[in-house]
Scaffold this active site. Structure first.
Site, PDB file in Angstrom:
ATOM      1  N   GLU A  74       2.252   2.242   2.108  1.00 42.65           N
ATOM      2  CA  GLU A  74       1.288   1.906   1.074  1.00 42.65           C
ATOM      3  C   GLU A  74       1.104   3.190   0.260  1.00 42.65           C
ATOM      4  O   GLU A  74       0.817   4.246   0.834  1.00 42.65           O
ATOM      5  CB  GLU A  74      -0.027   1.532   1.767  1.00 42.65           C
ATOM      6  CG  GLU A  74      -0.931   0.700   0.921  1.00 42.65           C
ATOM      7  CD  GLU A  74      -2.253   0.413   1.636  1.00 42.65           C
ATOM      8  OE1 GLU A  74      -2.277   0.392   2.876  1.00 42.65           O
ATOM      9  OE2 GLU A  74      -3.243   0.224   0.911  1.00 42.65           O
TER      10      GLU A  74
ATOM     11  N   ARG B   6       2.700   4.554  17.922  1.00 43.20           N
ATOM     12  CA  ARG B   6       2.563   5.551  16.852  1.00 43.20           C
ATOM     13  C   ARG B   6       2.790   6.936  17.410  1.00 43.20           C
ATOM     14  O   ARG B   6       2.570   7.183  18.599  1.00 43.20           O
ATOM     15  CB  ARG B   6       1.130   5.521  16.304  1.00 43.20           C
ATOM     16  CG  ARG B   6       0.826   4.389  15.385  1.00 43.20           C
ATOM     17  CD  ARG B   6      -0.665   4.383  15.071  1.00 43.20           C
ATOM     18  NE  ARG B   6      -0.996   5.267  13.964  1.00 43.20           N
ATOM     19  CZ  ARG B   6      -1.064   4.860  12.704  1.00 43.20           C
ATOM     20  NH1 ARG B   6      -0.809   3.615  12.393  1.00 43.20           N
ATOM     21  NH2 ARG B   6      -1.393   5.702  11.749  1.00 43.20           N
TER      22      ARG B   6
ATOM     23  N   LYS C 126      -3.515   9.025   7.056  1.00 40.14           N
ATOM     24  CA  LYS C 126      -3.908   9.370   5.686  1.00 40.14           C
ATOM     25  C   LYS C 126      -5.418   9.342   5.550  1.00 40.14           C
ATOM     26  O   LYS C 126      -6.000  10.122   4.816  1.00 40.14           O
ATOM     27  CB  LYS C 126      -3.300   8.349   4.719  1.00 40.14           C
ATOM     28  CG  LYS C 126      -1.826   8.524   4.510  1.00 40.14           C
ATOM     29  CD  LYS C 126      -1.280   7.424   3.635  1.00 40.14           C
ATOM     30  CE  LYS C 126      -1.121   6.154   4.415  1.00 40.14           C
ATOM     31  NZ  LYS C 126      -0.380   5.102   3.702  1.00 40.14           N
TER      32      LYS C 126
END
Ligand code: ATP
Ligand code: MG
Length: 574
Positions: free
Chosen positions: A49, A274, A284
């Site tokens: 994104e 992750r 982020k």
């Protein structure tokens, strides 16, 4: 528990670019799909994104997706998941493209944008309404939240859930045409308000948002929600394996429901853990505030675990890929020790970075018996690990700088460097003996006087006598002045997220600026991004803040410091 774990099913070779493609659980699943004929080819994607810069966790996702496509002679798409116009910016798109390319992944001509599918997604939504599987809801956002229920309580159906199909079609079209203000209505999937999986309790799939989009401008005033869009994007692009991180596991039933309800092509989703790393944060959402609130200078501050920060710090893509290969692919979350990353970059730079002499905390040395106006050039080896790197000339003259910490007036046991009356070797140059110490009024050592032995030119004594240490140095007259930035961990805590506010664990000593430092003149034309080893000090990289007359260097990583180790052991013994 924090461990420098290497994962269970990780590849056996260190560099995942190597020929051994390993057999992690994802590749095993793909092998199975190819064997059973569920798919006859492999097509993956990395779907960021564009609302921030990529970090090393993203690098893991890039490298899993790209690495698998490459290993199976498949295809890899770089696709921007740009469905949220309020948080997304062109700047992020550009930085992500640069970072993915730098890392070494190749999407060929398949640079995709979810926003290119907005019309198709709208058609799919109309189809869902026509099938009686979506409805326009007039509840407010707050009411929707209340009606949703909790993990232990079922949700409540909206009073608008039973709206006739025709009315839904009409309202949805008018939503699209801009007849209603932001937040007035949403489109929801009609699934199951009692589902134990909250994602299936009639999720919102479209919202009204009168906001310009970085690519589609003012064309749309309704935007698809992430969960609705994400699976559709993979389906539209013909992705075979949607490889994503674990948090999407309980979204999978929803993606399956959408694709089945629409009766369209269905990729297979496989989740992996992750990447987490000690002394930093990899999201982020947490990195952005550090840049915006001035903890660091920006997303590309060399302390940041962003790819742009690591690049600026001097990390190589090879080192990052080697790190990812060693950290492995696993199904359960873990925290990898940042020292593994540091180890990987040391290993790569040891083989590739030219050696240079530089003095970070200068102490002036005058060679009393060296002629005032004499200068000479001495041969220095560029890289002892790489004979093809050759040699260079290093200027020598009467006044030099050495490192302050390489001299002690009253040396303790095991300190073998320079001290009054002691002889040491100046690397590539001569043996020198300290004959006098000049101090300031405050008693600080500000200058040393030495004599040199002309017979030891090149660093060896013809009579075979030995010295116990070799120091690096620069010629004062020839040296370039530089600012050197030393970095330490971004956070003092191994896991800053254990703090109530992770910013409380920010390491105020994470940046130390040294100036003036002196470096050998061979760095005169070094451009930003140039990496070298400062002998005995560590690996350094020329920073983009450098200007024509000011050289700025970042320390990428230290070399291992034997003296520090001894000191530590001594402290333990005390
Ligand atoms: P962030 O928490 O940093 O905002 P994100 O997942 O929201 O991360 P996206 O741009 O949506 O960011 O991420 C693109 C892809 O990168 C996703 O498919 C996600 O699975 C993957 N990804 C993000 N962070 C990590 C991580 N730490 N380790 C592995 N993969 C990650
Ligand atoms: Mg996200």
């Amino acid at each position: 528990m924090i461990s420098a774990r290497t994962g269970q099913n990780n590849k056996t070779n260190d560099d995942p670019t190597g020929p051994d493609r390993g057999n992690d659980f994802i590749r095993e699943a793909i092998d199975e799909d190819l064997k059973t004929g569920r798919f006859d080819h492999v097509h993956t994607r990395f779907p960021p994104e564009p609302n921030g810069y990529l970090h090393i966790g993203h690098a893991k996702a890039v490298w899993i997706n790209y690495g698998i496509a490459r290993d199976y002679d498949g295809k890899f798409n770089l696709r921007f998941d740009d469905t949220n116009p309020t948080k997304e910016e062109e700047e992020y798109v550009e930085s992500i493209i640069e970072d993915v390319r730098w890392l070494g992944a190749d999407w060929e001509d398949r640079l995709c944008f979810a926003s290119d599918y907005f019309a198709q997604m709208y058609e799919y939504a109309v189809d869902l309404i026509q099938k009686g599987k979506a409805y326009v809801d007039d509840l407010t956002a707050e009411e929707i939240r209340e009606y949703r229920g909790t993990l232990t309580e079922p949700g409540k159906e909206s009073p608008y859930r039973g709206r006739p199909i025709e009315e839904n079609l009409d309202l949805f079209e008018r939503m699209k045409n801009g007849e209603f203000p932001d937040g007035a209505r949403v489109l929801r999937a009609k699934i199951d308000m009692a589902s134990p999986n909250l994602n299936l309790r009639d999720p919102v799939i479209y919202r009204i948002l009168h906001a310009p989009h970085h690519r589609t401008g003012d064309t749309w005033c309704i935007y698809p929600m992430y969960d609705w869009a994400h699976g559709l994007e993979d389906s539209i692009e013909g992705v075979t394996h949607s490889l994503c991180s674990l948090e999407f596991e309980n979204h999978r039933p929803l993606y399956d429901w959408f694709l089945d309800a629409l009766g369209i092509y269905h990729p297979r989703q496989i989740e992996f853990a992750r990447l987490n790393m000690t002394h930093t944060v990899l999201s982020k959402r947490w990195l952005g505030p550090l840049a915006q609130e001035g903890y660091v200078s920006g997303w590309d501050d060399p302390r940041m675990p962003t790819l742009s920060g690591l690049r600026r710090r001097g990390y190589t893509p090879e080192a990052i890929r080697a790190f990812l290969g060693r950290a492995g692919i696993a199904k359960t979350d873990s925290i990898v020790d940042v020292q593994l990353l540091e180890h990987c970059v040391r290993e790569h730079l040891n083989k590739t970075a030219p050696r240079v002499m530089a003095v970070l905390r200068p102490l002036k040395v005058v060679i009393d018996n060296y002629p005032d106006d004499r200068e000479e050039e001495l041969d220095a080896v560029n890289n002892p690990e790489d004979a093809s790197a050759g040699t260079r000339k290093v200027p020598f003259s009467k006044v030099l700088y050495i490192e302050q910490e390489d001299f002690m007036e009253d040396p303790p046991k095991k300190f073998y460097r320079l001290a009054p009356g002691r002889e040491v070797r100046l690397r590539y140059a001569y043996f020198v003996t300290c004959v006098d110490v000049v101090k300031s009024e405050k008693g600080e050592v500000i200058e040393l006087h030495c004599t040199y032995d002309p017979e030891t030119r090149g660093g060896d004594a013809p009579d075979g006598r030995k010295v116990k240490s070799t120091l690096h140095w620069v010629s004062a007259k020839h040296a370039l002045e530089a600012e050197v930035r030393l970095y330490d961990h971004l956070f003092t805590k191994e896991n800053p997220m254990e703090e109530e506010d992770y910013r409380a664990a920010f390491n105020p000593a994470s940046l130390e600026v040294l100036s003036p430092c002196y470096v050998e003149p061979s760095l005169r034309d070094a451009a930003p991004g140039y990496r070298c080893q400062f002998e005995r000090l560590g690996y350094f990289c020329v920073d983009s803040d450098s200007t024509g007359d000011k050289l700025v260097l970042n320390r990428t990583v230290t070399l291992r410091d034997e003296w520090a180790k001894i000191q530590k052991q001594q402290q333990k013994r005390k």
